[in-house]
Design a protein around this motif. Sequence first.
Motif, PDB file in Angstrom:
ATOM      1  N   VAL A  37      -2.578  -0.230  11.927  1.00  0.00           N
ATOM      2  CA  VAL A  37      -3.663   0.640  11.471  1.00  0.00           C
ATOM      3  C   VAL A  37      -4.442  -0.023  10.345  1.00  0.00           C
ATOM      4  O   VAL A  37      -5.680  -0.021  10.341  1.00  0.00           O
ATOM      5  N   ARG A  38      -3.736  -0.614   9.392  1.00  0.00           N
ATOM      6  CA  ARG A  38      -4.430  -1.277   8.282  1.00  0.00           C
ATOM      7  C   ARG A  38      -5.266  -2.463   8.786  1.00  0.00           C
ATOM      8  O   ARG A  38      -6.385  -2.690   8.307  1.00  0.00           O
ATOM      9  N   ALA A  39      -4.736  -3.197   9.761  1.00  0.00           N
ATOM     10  CA  ALA A  39      -5.463  -4.357  10.282  1.00  0.00           C
ATOM     11  C   ALA A  39      -6.713  -3.926  11.051  1.00  0.00           C
ATOM     12  O   ALA A  39      -7.785  -4.535  10.909  1.00  0.00           O
ATOM     13  N   ILE A  40      -6.594  -2.885  11.867  1.00  0.00           N
ATOM     14  CA  ILE A  40      -7.742  -2.443  12.663  1.00  0.00           C
ATOM     15  C   ILE A  40      -8.836  -1.866  11.763  1.00  0.00           C
ATOM     16  O   ILE A  40     -10.031  -2.098  11.984  1.00  0.00           O
ATOM     17  N   LEU A  41      -8.434  -1.127  10.744  1.00  0.00           N
ATOM     18  CA  LEU A  41      -9.423  -0.555   9.826  1.00  0.00           C
ATOM     19  C   LEU A  41     -10.057  -1.624   8.938  1.00  0.00           C
ATOM     20  O   LEU A  41     -11.084  -1.360   8.298  1.00  0.00           O
ATOM     21  N   GLU A  42      -9.438  -2.790   8.871  1.00  0.00           N
ATOM     22  CA  GLU A  42      -9.966  -3.907   8.074  1.00  0.00           C
ATOM     23  C   GLU A  42     -10.300  -3.465   6.653  1.00  0.00           C
ATOM     24  O   GLU A  42     -11.398  -3.669   6.153  1.00  0.00           O
ATOM     25  N   THR A  43      -9.311  -2.857   6.025  1.00  0.00           N
ATOM     26  CA  THR A  43      -9.529  -2.341   4.682  1.00  0.00           C
ATOM     27  C   THR A  43      -8.501  -2.907   3.724  1.00  0.00           C
ATOM     28  O   THR A  43      -7.354  -3.196   4.114  1.00  0.00           O
ATOM     29  N   ASP A  44      -8.923  -3.090   2.481  1.00  0.00           N
ATOM     30  CA  ASP A  44      -8.001  -3.504   1.426  1.00  0.00           C
ATOM     31  C   ASP A  44      -7.651  -2.331   0.525  1.00  0.00           C
ATOM     32  O   ASP A  44      -7.179  -2.508  -0.597  1.00  0.00           O
ATOM     33  N   ARG A  45      -7.888  -1.111   1.027  1.00  0.00           N
ATOM     34  CA  ARG A  45      -7.622   0.087   0.229  1.00  0.00           C
ATOM     35  C   ARG A  45      -6.330   0.793   0.641  1.00  0.00           C
ATOM     36  O   ARG A  45      -6.087   1.926   0.252  1.00  0.00           O
ATOM     37  N   ILE A  46      -5.499   0.118   1.439  1.00  0.00           N
ATOM     38  CA  ILE A  46      -4.203   0.664   1.845  1.00  0.00           C
ATOM     39  C   ILE A  46      -3.104  -0.228   1.295  1.00  0.00           C
ATOM     40  O   ILE A  46      -3.078  -1.436   1.564  1.00  0.00           O
ATOM     41  N   ALA A  47      -2.203   0.342   0.510  1.00  0.00           N
ATOM     42  CA  ALA A  47      -1.056  -0.392  -0.029  1.00  0.00           C
ATOM     43  C   ALA A  47       0.194   0.032   0.728  1.00  0.00           C
ATOM     44  O   ALA A  47       0.525   1.223   0.770  1.00  0.00           O
ATOM     45  N   LEU A  48       0.885  -0.909   1.349  1.00  0.00           N
ATOM     46  CA  LEU A  48       2.150  -0.669   2.040  1.00  0.00           C
ATOM     47  C   LEU A  48       3.256  -1.292   1.202  1.00  0.00           C
ATOM     48  O   LEU A  48       3.394  -2.506   1.137  1.00  0.00           O
ATOM     49  N   LEU A  49       4.022  -0.438   0.527  1.00  0.00           N
ATOM     50  CA  LEU A  49       4.987  -0.899  -0.460  1.00  0.00           C
ATOM     51  C   LEU A  49       6.394  -0.905   0.116  1.00  0.00           C
ATOM     52  O   LEU A  49       6.913   0.135   0.524  1.00  0.00           O
ATOM     53  N   GLY A  50       7.006  -2.078   0.142  1.00  0.00           N
ATOM     54  CA  GLY A  50       8.372  -2.199   0.618  1.00  0.00           C
ATOM     55  C   GLY A  50       9.365  -1.970  -0.510  1.00  0.00           C
ATOM     56  O   GLY A  50       9.714  -2.895  -1.244  1.00  0.00           O
ATOM     57  N   LEU A  95      -7.956  10.111   5.342  1.00  0.00           N
ATOM     58  CA  LEU A  95      -7.344  10.042   4.014  1.00  0.00           C
ATOM     59  C   LEU A  95      -8.122   9.092   3.107  1.00  0.00           C
ATOM     60  O   LEU A  95      -8.346   9.387   1.923  1.00  0.00           O
ATOM     61  N   LEU A  96      -8.557   7.950   3.642  1.00  0.00           N
ATOM     62  CA  LEU A  96      -9.325   7.003   2.843  1.00  0.00           C
ATOM     63  C   LEU A  96     -10.674   7.585   2.448  1.00  0.00           C
ATOM     64  O   LEU A  96     -11.148   7.376   1.328  1.00  0.00           O
ATOM     65  N   GLU A  97     -11.287   8.311   3.363  1.00  0.00           N
ATOM     66  CA  GLU A  97     -12.580   8.911   3.056  1.00  0.00           C
ATOM     67  C   GLU A  97     -12.464   9.967   1.963  1.00  0.00           C
ATOM     68  O   GLU A  97     -13.347  10.112   1.124  1.00  0.00           O
ATOM     69  N   ARG A  98     -11.352  10.673   1.961  1.00  0.00           N
ATOM     70  CA  ARG A  98     -11.174  11.751   0.992  1.00  0.00           C
ATOM     71  C   ARG A  98     -10.674  11.245  -0.353  1.00  0.00           C
ATOM     72  O   ARG A  98     -11.087  11.743  -1.405  1.00  0.00           O
ATOM     73  N   HIS A  99      -9.756  10.256  -0.335  1.00  0.00           N
ATOM     74  CA  HIS A  99      -9.096   9.828  -1.573  1.00  0.00           C
ATOM     75  C   HIS A  99      -9.533   8.454  -2.066  1.00  0.00           C
ATOM     76  O   HIS A  99      -9.237   8.102  -3.209  1.00  0.00           O
ATOM     77  N   GLY A 100     -10.144   7.664  -1.233  1.00  0.00           N
ATOM     78  CA  GLY A 100     -10.568   6.332  -1.646  1.00  0.00           C
ATOM     79  C   GLY A 100      -9.519   5.265  -1.408  1.00  0.00           C
ATOM     80  O   GLY A 100      -9.807   4.216  -0.842  1.00  0.00           O
ATOM     81  N   HIS A 101      -8.278   5.519  -1.856  1.00  0.00           N
ATOM     82  CA  HIS A 101      -7.180   4.563  -1.688  1.00  0.00           C
ATOM     83  C   HIS A 101      -5.929   5.298  -1.215  1.00  0.00           C
ATOM     84  O   HIS A 101      -5.741   6.484  -1.518  1.00  0.00           O
ATOM     85  N   LEU A 102      -5.069   4.560  -0.521  1.00  0.00           N
ATOM     86  CA  LEU A 102      -3.847   5.123   0.042  1.00  0.00           C
ATOM     87  C   LEU A 102      -2.669   4.235  -0.315  1.00  0.00           C
ATOM     88  O   LEU A 102      -2.714   3.015  -0.100  1.00  0.00           O
ATOM     89  N   VAL A 103      -1.629   4.842  -0.876  1.00  0.00           N
ATOM     90  CA  VAL A 103      -0.397   4.128  -1.216  1.00  0.00           C
ATOM     91  C   VAL A 103       0.723   4.717  -0.371  1.00  0.00           C
ATOM     92  O   VAL A 103       1.031   5.912  -0.481  1.00  0.00           O
ATOM     93  N   ALA A 104       1.325   3.899   0.483  1.00  0.00           N
ATOM     94  CA  ALA A 104       2.389   4.366   1.380  1.00  0.00           C
ATOM     95  C   ALA A 104       3.661   3.574   1.129  1.00  0.00           C
ATOM     96  O   ALA A 104       3.627   2.340   1.030  1.00  0.00           O
ATOM     97  N   LEU A 105       4.787   4.282   1.038  1.00  0.00           N
ATOM     98  CA  LEU A 105       6.072   3.618   0.878  1.00  0.00           C
ATOM     99  C   LEU A 105       6.630   3.264   2.250  1.00  0.00           C
ATOM    100  O   LEU A 105       6.665   4.102   3.153  1.00  0.00           O
ATOM    101  N   VAL A 106       7.074   2.006   2.383  1.00  0.00           N
ATOM    102  CA  VAL A 106       7.586   1.507   3.661  1.00  0.00           C
ATOM    103  C   VAL A 106       8.992   0.949   3.422  1.00  0.00           C
ATOM    104  O   VAL A 106       9.185  -0.271   3.282  1.00  0.00           O
ATOM    105  N   PRO A 107      10.003   1.804   3.349  1.00  0.00           N
ATOM    106  CA  PRO A 107      11.366   1.320   3.116  1.00  0.00           C
ATOM    107  C   PRO A 107      11.871   0.531   4.318  1.00  0.00           C
ATOM    108  O   PRO A 107      11.441   0.758   5.453  1.00  0.00           O
ATOM    109  N   PRO A 108      12.795  -0.401   4.104  1.00  0.00           N
ATOM    110  CA  PRO A 108      13.269  -1.257   5.200  1.00  0.00           C
ATOM    111  C   PRO A 108      14.066  -0.527   6.261  1.00  0.00           C
ATOM    112  O   PRO A 108      14.295  -1.082   7.343  1.00  0.00           O
TER     113      PRO A 108
END
Length: 304
Positions: A71-84, A45-58
């Motif tokens: 997954v975000r930690a292992i990929l060591e990327t700042d292009r994933i947004a996990l929104l609570g 997804l990152l390769e295709r879109h560049g950035h990823l925004v995911a909703l993470v409800p409680p």
Amino acid sequence: MPTAIAVTSADLVLPAPDRHTPGAAVLHPPEQLDLEGALAETGALLERHGHLVALVPPWLPRATVQRLHTVRAILETDRIALLGIDLPPLGTALLVRQLRQLSVCDFSPGIIASAARLLSHYIYAGALLGSVAKLDRVRVPVGLRAHARSWSPSAQFAVMAHPKPHLAKLGGGGSGDGSRGGQGAHGPRSGVLPAGPEFATHLTFARGQLTSDWVTAELVPAWQVQGVMENPLPGASPGWWGTPKLVEFAAGIPDLSVLYQLVASVRREECRWCGLELIGDRCGFCAAPLTAAPPPASTARSRP
């Protein structure tokens, strides 16, 4: 390619309002996909879109939330947004669709991510419930009388969870009871029907194990919504509302031009940590606040 908008369940993907709105990516939970597969899925997804925004409800399972952060930690990327974002399941799905609509506009990924908090304030989410005995009191205050009435076989409750909690007892047929009133000659009484939005909206509803036309017969006319759509009930809804006997609903702004103007009217800033654009007071990608926290006040007194 537009910024990818992601969810953790396919039942949170509402139909696109037009042919221009892209779909949402589904990030599979641990019980459906192992870690190696999740890394490959997210990396593609990152390769295709560049950035990823995911909703993470409680209300997501803990294992699912941990997987996303792993997954975000292992990929060591700042292009994933996990929104609570704390909305009920159908309200979450509605917010996801709005972000999908905005993803094709000329907004940067940082703006789209931080727009989620802004747009959530304009979503009206609630449900018609057959019982409030297991409704979380933190989300919607439930009095002892309402709990006692939940034991009645014909009991129904109009409940709003967002933006302002509201609970009212209805009659067995889905209309207001004698003491508080329902749909009268001059419209609904404020004691029963929750206050609706003061702007144009479309309403989406989903039926559980409750047979009632209260949403379409009373709530829709009272709120003067411009459109109505029925959708399958999200799998997380019975757990969130505490009962499978429900009809969940969510109303929000449907027009892309209005959503665009709403987001574009907010002043843009640059994140002092990752450099992405943002609106509001916090970056959606790195979660850094717009301004640095003030230093702790010193308790030491200077000597003369």
